[in-house]
Design an enzyme around this catalytic site. Sequence first.
Site, PDB file in Angstrom:
ATOM      1  N   SER A 115       0.846  -1.190   0.000  1.00 13.65           N
ATOM      2  CA  SER A 115       0.000   0.000   0.000  1.00 13.65           C
ATOM      3  C   SER A 115       0.882   1.241   0.000  1.00 13.65           C
ATOM      4  CB  SER A 115      -0.911   0.029   1.231  1.00 13.65           C
ATOM      5  OG  SER A 115      -1.783  -1.072   1.246  1.00 13.65           O
ATOM      6  N   HIS A 132      -2.332   7.251  -4.927  1.00 17.34           N
ATOM      7  CA  HIS A 132      -2.568   6.103  -4.042  1.00 17.34           C
ATOM      8  C   HIS A 132      -2.427   4.816  -4.843  1.00 17.34           C
ATOM      9  CE1 HIS A 132      -5.628   2.990  -2.955  1.00 17.34           C
ATOM     10  NE2 HIS A 132      -4.932   3.018  -1.833  1.00 17.34           N
ATOM     11  N   ASN A 135      -2.504   0.291  -4.209  1.00 17.82           N
ATOM     12  CA  ASN A 135      -2.599  -0.882  -3.337  1.00 17.82           C
ATOM     13  C   ASN A 135      -2.820  -2.122  -4.199  1.00 17.82           C
ATOM     14  OD1 ASN A 135      -4.737  -2.891  -1.946  1.00 17.82           O
ATOM     15  ND2 ASN A 135      -3.336  -2.096  -0.394  1.00 17.82           N
ATOM     16  N   TYR A 136      -1.994  -3.136  -3.990  1.00 18.84           N
ATOM     17  CA  TYR A 136      -2.208  -4.435  -4.629  1.00 18.84           C
ATOM     18  C   TYR A 136      -2.042  -5.504  -3.569  1.00 18.84           C
ATOM     19  CZ  TYR A 136      -2.151  -2.067  -9.101  1.00 18.84           C
ATOM     20  OH  TYR A 136      -2.465  -1.226 -10.156  1.00 18.84           O
ATOM     21  N   SER A 156      -4.097  -5.746  14.639  1.00 20.79           N
ATOM     22  CA  SER A 156      -3.637  -4.926  13.518  1.00 20.79           C
ATOM     23  C   SER A 156      -2.815  -3.741  14.033  1.00 20.79           C
ATOM     24  CB  SER A 156      -4.819  -4.418  12.702  1.00 20.79           C
ATOM     25  OG  SER A 156      -5.675  -3.626  13.501  1.00 20.79           O
ATOM     26  N   ARG A 157      -2.028  -3.170  13.132  1.00 17.86           N
ATOM     27  CA  ARG A 157      -1.146  -2.059  13.495  1.00 17.86           C
ATOM     28  C   ARG A 157      -1.779  -0.758  12.994  1.00 17.86           C
ATOM     29  NH1 ARG A 157       3.947   0.448  12.119  1.00 17.86           N
ATOM     30  NH2 ARG A 157       5.318   0.462  13.937  1.00 17.86           N
ATOM     31  N   VAL A 158      -2.346   0.003  13.894  1.00 18.79           N
ATOM     32  CA  VAL A 158      -3.120   1.183  13.546  1.00 18.79           C
ATOM     33  C   VAL A 158      -2.261   2.224  12.828  1.00 18.79           C
ATOM     34  CG1 VAL A 158      -4.494   3.088  14.468  1.00 18.79           C
ATOM     35  CG2 VAL A 158      -4.740   0.791  15.424  1.00 18.79           C
ATOM     36  N   GLU A 159      -1.028   2.421  13.277  1.00 23.34           N
ATOM     37  CA  GLU A 159      -0.161   3.432  12.670  1.00 23.34           C
ATOM     38  C   GLU A 159       0.044   3.167  11.183  1.00 23.34           C
ATOM     39  OE1 GLU A 159       1.193   6.273  13.806  1.00 23.34           O
ATOM     40  OE2 GLU A 159      -0.006   6.001  15.607  1.00 23.34           O
ATOM     41  N   SER A 160       0.218   1.893  10.823  1.00 22.87           N
ATOM     42  CA  SER A 160       0.427   1.554   9.418  1.00 22.87           C
ATOM     43  C   SER A 160      -0.859   1.724   8.611  1.00 22.87           C
ATOM     44  CB  SER A 160       0.938   0.118   9.293  1.00 22.87           C
ATOM     45  OG  SER A 160       2.209  -0.012   9.889  1.00 22.87           O
TER      46      SER A 160
END
Length: 422
Positions: free
Chosen positions: A210, A224, A226-227, A381-385
Amino acid sequence: MPPFRPCTRALRALELPKSYVPRRALQPNFFTPTRRCISNGNRDRRPKRDPLEEWQNPRPSKWPNKIRLLMLPFIGAIIYSMYTDRNTYQAEAPSIAEKDSILKRENGVSDQSPMRLRMEQFIKQHQKEIVAALEEVDGNKFIADSWQRPGGGGGISCVLQDGNVFEKAGVNISVVYGRLPKAAIAKMRANHKALDPTVESLEFFASGLSMVLHPKNPNAPTVHLNYRYFETADEFGNTNAWWYGGGCDLTPSYLFDEDAIHFHNTIKQACDKHDKGYYPRFKKWCDEYFNNKHRGETRGVGGIFFDDLDETEKDQEQLFSFVQDCLSAFLPSYLPIINKRKDMPFTEEQKQWQQLRRGRYVEFNLVHDRGTAFGLNTPGSRVESILMSLPLTARWQYMHEPEAGSREERLLEVLKNPKEWV
């Protein structure tokens, strides 16, 4: 199932003393046998105890009967626990995360490896290439932040803030293992009938790259990309269902038609290599998906978007090749644009308009984007990412309307009525 072998130590505790061991039939004897013992050179004649008397009147046991009876339930519980625990451990199969770790360690990744490992290797390679190219444009280095997920997998977040060209730029990869609850399986089954709706949970694997770039200059567009690849596995670790998704789109604050034409034309060439119908189909899908429905306008001038491409579309190898070509087309589609616009002069009024457009970008990501919602609702999950896609700064101005005939008004007209650029 292996034969049950109870612990011998536990059985020995129940063993009768040696005096209880059955003896051979006793022969009548009418004299008392004697035993000669030599002590200090003298012969000592001591009577040996009659075996019949020993059998009839045994010596007291060191383990009184009451204590031995009390120990029976305790020893039985130990034996049962040993037996059931052993079967439990044998029934647990390795997770797909554990299998993949062994495969990578022992064999590396090749064209014969599972698609999970091939996709992971591909996105890691392209993350390095994209980061290196963007660092050359900006003149500053990205900060690489690697993380591990307790349930399996992890990722690498590469972020650049307050650079020379990019106010905020992020290029992230994630490789996630976990379990899908029954509610999530039922929801996904609408597009993937191979999923079993009767199971309580399924193992899943998700990987993807992403990227969001927010330039400082209002004349340079946000972009933007994302794949991603998603796969589920049954209780035996076999692939149950799989699919690809992704796309890329351009979000300018000030519209330059030549930029939109170049961006779309580069993507179209990548799509046409695989299917002539892909670009018009996925371009329309993009305009419909990246849409702030509460505003009645698209987020930007579009690109392509697709999701849930599985065996009903094409086979796995063909779709993997398609995703590879789309991701490889990013740098040729964007670098000429950013290099042309990054040093253009701009005014404070143009910067404020850029901040307003970024506010619309935030609205879409937090209100409508399925990827953001999936990430935030995934345990561990990692919120920052996940929120890396948000701009460093944004603005919401009450009842703002652009001047009639201005460039700002023309952009809004295009966003409300998407154009065909190629």
